[in-house]
Design a protein around this motif. Structure first.
Motif, PDB file in Angstrom:
ATOM      1  N   UNK A 123       0.858  -1.182   0.000  1.00  0.00           N
ATOM      2  CA  UNK A 123       0.000   0.000   0.000  1.00  0.00           C
ATOM      3  C   UNK A 123       0.892   1.230   0.000  1.00  0.00           C
ATOM      4  N   UNK A 124       0.400   2.315  -0.590  1.00  0.00           N
ATOM      5  CA  UNK A 124       1.121   3.592  -0.560  1.00  0.00           C
ATOM      6  C   UNK A 124       0.291   4.587   0.243  1.00  0.00           C
ATOM      7  N   UNK A 125       0.924   5.222   1.230  1.00  0.00           N
ATOM      8  CA  UNK A 125       0.195   6.279   1.928  1.00  0.00           C
ATOM      9  C   UNK A 125       0.152   7.530   1.054  1.00  0.00           C
ATOM     10  N   UNK A 126      -0.837   8.350   1.262  1.00  0.00           N
ATOM     11  CA  UNK A 126      -1.117   9.447   0.324  1.00  0.00           C
ATOM     12  C   UNK A 126      -0.538  10.778   0.805  1.00  0.00           C
ATOM     13  N   UNK A 127      -0.577  11.761  -0.081  1.00  0.00           N
ATOM     14  CA  UNK A 127      -0.079  13.097   0.242  1.00  0.00           C
ATOM     15  C   UNK A 127      -1.007  13.850   1.196  1.00  0.00           C
ATOM     16  N   UNK A 158       4.724  20.733 -27.404  1.00  0.00           N
ATOM     17  CA  UNK A 158       4.902  19.356 -26.966  1.00  0.00           C
ATOM     18  C   UNK A 158       4.720  19.263 -25.454  1.00  0.00           C
ATOM     19  N   UNK A 159       4.148  18.145 -25.017  1.00  0.00           N
ATOM     20  CA  UNK A 159       3.839  17.995 -23.594  1.00  0.00           C
ATOM     21  C   UNK A 159       4.997  17.340 -22.845  1.00  0.00           C
ATOM     22  N   UNK A 160       4.989  17.540 -21.543  1.00  0.00           N
ATOM     23  CA  UNK A 160       5.979  16.942 -20.654  1.00  0.00           C
ATOM     24  C   UNK A 160       5.277  16.507 -19.381  1.00  0.00           C
ATOM     25  N   UNK A 161       5.763  15.418 -18.775  1.00  0.00           N
ATOM     26  CA  UNK A 161       5.143  14.883 -17.570  1.00  0.00           C
ATOM     27  C   UNK A 161       5.098  15.910 -16.443  1.00  0.00           C
ATOM     28  N   UNK A 162       6.110  16.741 -16.345  1.00  0.00           N
ATOM     29  CA  UNK A 162       6.228  17.654 -15.208  1.00  0.00           C
ATOM     30  C   UNK A 162       5.870  19.105 -15.537  1.00  0.00           C
ATOM     31  N   UNK A 163       5.417  19.374 -16.768  1.00  0.00           N
ATOM     32  CA  UNK A 163       5.127  20.746 -17.162  1.00  0.00           C
ATOM     33  C   UNK A 163       3.635  20.930 -17.485  1.00  0.00           C
ATOM     34  N   UNK A 164       3.174  22.150 -17.326  1.00  0.00           N
ATOM     35  CA  UNK A 164       1.788  22.471 -17.662  1.00  0.00           C
ATOM     36  C   UNK A 164       1.547  22.268 -19.156  1.00  0.00           C
ATOM     37  N   UNK A 165       0.338  21.843 -19.491  1.00  0.00           N
ATOM     38  CA  UNK A 165      -0.051  21.668 -20.888  1.00  0.00           C
ATOM     39  C   UNK A 165      -0.505  23.017 -21.439  1.00  0.00           C
ATOM     40  N   UNK A 166       0.035  23.399 -22.587  1.00  0.00           N
ATOM     41  CA  UNK A 166      -0.339  24.665 -23.221  1.00  0.00           C
ATOM     42  C   UNK A 166      -1.476  24.412 -24.206  1.00  0.00           C
ATOM     43  N   UNK A 167      -2.636  24.998 -23.930  1.00  0.00           N
ATOM     44  CA  UNK A 167      -3.850  24.762 -24.707  1.00  0.00           C
ATOM     45  C   UNK A 167      -4.022  25.827 -25.780  1.00  0.00           C
ATOM     46  N   UNK A 168      -4.468  25.405 -26.953  1.00  0.00           N
ATOM     47  CA  UNK A 168      -4.802  26.341 -28.026  1.00  0.00           C
ATOM     48  C   UNK A 168      -6.086  27.076 -27.677  1.00  0.00           C
ATOM     49  N   UNK A 212      -6.225  16.369 -23.989  1.00  0.00           N
ATOM     50  CA  UNK A 212      -4.984  15.663 -24.282  1.00  0.00           C
ATOM     51  C   UNK A 212      -4.656  14.760 -23.100  1.00  0.00           C
ATOM     52  N   UNK A 213      -4.013  13.636 -23.359  1.00  0.00           N
ATOM     53  CA  UNK A 213      -3.705  12.690 -22.302  1.00  0.00           C
ATOM     54  C   UNK A 213      -2.937  13.291 -21.146  1.00  0.00           C
ATOM     55  N   UNK A 214      -2.114  14.271 -21.397  1.00  0.00           N
ATOM     56  CA  UNK A 214      -1.331  14.895 -20.337  1.00  0.00           C
ATOM     57  C   UNK A 214      -2.126  15.886 -19.493  1.00  0.00           C
ATOM     58  N   UNK A 215      -3.390  16.107 -19.838  1.00  0.00           N
ATOM     59  CA  UNK A 215      -4.219  16.982 -19.009  1.00  0.00           C
ATOM     60  C   UNK A 215      -4.782  16.260 -17.798  1.00  0.00           C
ATOM     61  N   UNK A 216      -4.637  14.940 -17.743  1.00  0.00           N
ATOM     62  CA  UNK A 216      -5.094  14.169 -16.593  1.00  0.00           C
ATOM     63  C   UNK A 216      -3.893  13.758 -15.762  1.00  0.00           C
ATOM     64  N   UNK A 217      -4.150  13.361 -14.519  1.00  0.00           N
ATOM     65  CA  UNK A 217      -3.070  12.875 -13.670  1.00  0.00           C
ATOM     66  C   UNK A 217      -2.755  13.833 -12.543  1.00  0.00           C
ATOM     67  N   UNK A 218      -1.665  13.545 -11.847  1.00  0.00           N
ATOM     68  CA  UNK A 218      -1.275  14.316 -10.682  1.00  0.00           C
ATOM     69  C   UNK A 218      -0.982  15.758 -11.045  1.00  0.00           C
TER      70      UNK A 218
END
Length: 527
Positions: free
Chosen positions: A26-30, A239-249, A276-282
């Motif tokens: 198990x992983x404890x959460x933030x 182009x998207x990056x895991x750790x950067x904000x997604x720039x939307x048109x 875009x797939x990178x708009x979801x997640x942590x």
């Protein structure tokens, strides 16, 4: 603040189910729970998980979450954070490095019992032993095995099957879907239709950029129609990056004219919109749940010239698409389906797979309805007492009802529920059996997920208006009927009180069976 009844009845059951199924970590959460960060929460990690549930695997911290207890305002420094985490039951420190720095000193100072360290080590080594790592430390780093397994036909077939099963048909007015396999001019519009990376989503680990099957590629397997593509508008501008904000048109509509012209000359339009797939997640929360950027404008521009539209939605969260629901005849929710995305969507569009997916969450009409969920509790004034009277629980400018409820999902065929029966033998053997007949009343073979909900009408702690207590998928040929039987036991009929005790009370229950959380076929029983 989260009370014990809410914690035990709503939040913990999925975790308890995974523990019962044999999960090893198990992983404890933030986040914090009632003022105590989960990483330093003894009640969660030791009292509930390890003692009450008898979990014998290990607990790993989230990325740096031990150190983050300082920013929470719970620990004054790294040493105190390490003390809180170790005493609370966090067995492994991921990326804080505070155990390495401070645990030995904390033990020597008597602030952390050495027995707790022994327990943590024992748990970690036990799981490594179960994995076979003592016999072969490199067991899961076999390059030959990697070449055989990754991208194998077997795995691709499984990925495709899971993707198809995940697609949810939200609307299909006038049976626009499935599409004909020949003789039509089909326009495909939207940047996401030609995207080979977005379908991989955000947390995609070692997946290679551009490795997914795009929808355009999937459609190439169907050669009987004339299929033409126009992008219409970009979703993202960089182009998207895991750790950067997604720039939307937000403003470039230069491709609208080409897309509208194509739509005007086509029999059917497949328009592929969403996130875009990178708009979801942590770290990817959104305050606006509409279509990002200029996509709503594109949808409305295309609609003005061609009403025969199939909207294919890519997204990682519920979107507020009330306009589309009111105007677009067919809508497919396809999420972010992974490497076989385009093949799965194409097979559903052309009817080689009849969609059977159901929504795992509620879709709002408007972002201001959030939070919105099916298993809410009744207020003291749940219904309008008289026309236009205001003294009841409602919005003055919006219905209480969601756009699409939890559990909802259509098929290319139709199903009829009937002959609901309740066999109440609770006083003899602590069971209540509920059966229902389901008939395929359409012309396609299809799968249906029958869902059973209950309501405990009067209890010592108020209960939700509906709770999902059973579901079963069946497959039916046209005109075929099957009987589905659910068995309710104390586990389904009881609940946790405000002291954290599981109780089963005598009383009256309503039972509902149908295709979503709005199921209308109902009966009642008493225990």
């Amino acid at each position: 603040k989260i009370y014990l009844s809410t914690l035990n009845n709503i939040i913990l059951p999925p975790f308890k189910a995974t523990s019962d199924a044999g999960v090893r970590t198990f992983m404890n959460s933030f986040n914090e729970l009632n003022g105590i960060p989960a990483t330093g929460n003894k009640m969660l990690q030791r009292d509930i998980l390890k003692e009450k549930w008898n979990f014998d695997g290990f607990v790993v911290s989230d990325w740096g979450s031990i150190a983050e207890m300082i920013a929470h305002g719970y620990a004054k420094d790294g040493k105190e954070a390490a003390k809180y985490a170790a005493n609370a039951g966090s067995d492994m420190d991921m990326e804080s490095y505070l155990y390495i720095e401070h645990l030995a000193a904390l033990v020597n100072e008597g602030k952390v019992d050495e027995a707790l360290i022994d327990d943590a080590v024992r748990r970690i080594l036990k799981v490594k032993f179960e994995l076979g790592l003592f016999d072969d430390p490199y067991k899961y780093c076999n390059e030959e095995r990697e070449k055989e397994v990754i991208g194998s036909e077997s795995i691709n077939n499984t990925v495709l099957d899971v993707a198809k099963k995940s697609i949810v048909l939200l609307k299909n007015k006038n049976q626009l879907l499935p599409l004909k396999k020949g003789g039509q001019k089909i326009a495909v519009i939207g940047a996401l239709a030609d995207d080979k990376t977005s379908p991989l989503g955000n947390w995609r680990l070692a997946a290679e950029e551009g490795s997914a099957i795009s929808l355009l590629e999937g459609l190439k397997n169907y050669t009987g129609n004339t299929i033409t593509y126009a992008k219409g508008a970009d979703v993202i501008t960089e182009n998207t990056s895991f750790a950067k904000e997604v720039k939307i048109n937000e403003d470039d509509t230069s491709g609208f004219t080409e897309a509208v012209t194509l739509a005007k000359s086509s029999d059917v339009v497949i328009i592929v919109l969403g996130e875009h797939g990178m708009q979801s997640g942590e770290g990817r929360s959104r305050a606006n749940l509409g279509l990002p950027g200029v996509q709503q404008q594109l949808l409305e521009a295309v609609y003005k010239v061609n009403k025969n539209i199939v909207l294919v939605l890519h997204n990682g969260r519920p979107l507020a698409i009330d306009w589309a629901d009111q105007n677009i005849p067919s809508i497919l929710e396809v999420w972010q389906l992974g490497s076989q995305s385009g093949n799965a969507i194409a097979q559903v569009l052309f009817g080689d797979y009849n969609p059977s997916g159901k929504l795992p969450m509620t879709f709002p009409k408007n972002v201001n309805q959030v939070p919105i969920y099916y298993n809410y509790k009744s207020t003291g004034r749940p219904n309008m007492p008289a026309p236009d009277e205001v003294f009841w629980s409602h919005y003055s400018d919006q219905t209480n009802q969601p756009l699409y409820p939890f559990g909802y999902g259509l098929s290319y065929t139709t199903f009829k529920y009937g002959n609901l029966k309740v066999e109440n033998t609770f006083s003899e053997n602590k069971t209540v059996k509920v059966s229902v007949e389901i008939t395929n009343t359409g012309k396609y073979k299809g799968k249906e997920v029958a869902q059973l909900y209950i309501r405990d009408l009067f209890a010592s702690v108020t209960r939700p208006v509906r709770e999902l207590k059973g579901f079963e998928m069946i497959e039916l040929e046209p005109n075929q009927t099957k009987t589905v039987t659910f068995t309710l036991t104390e586990n389904e009929l009881g609940f946790y009180d405000n002291l954290g005790e599981f109780i089963v009370e005598n009383g009256n229950f309503n039972v509902f069976v149908g295709s979503s959380s709005l199921a209308k076929l109902s009966s009642e029983f008493k225990i």
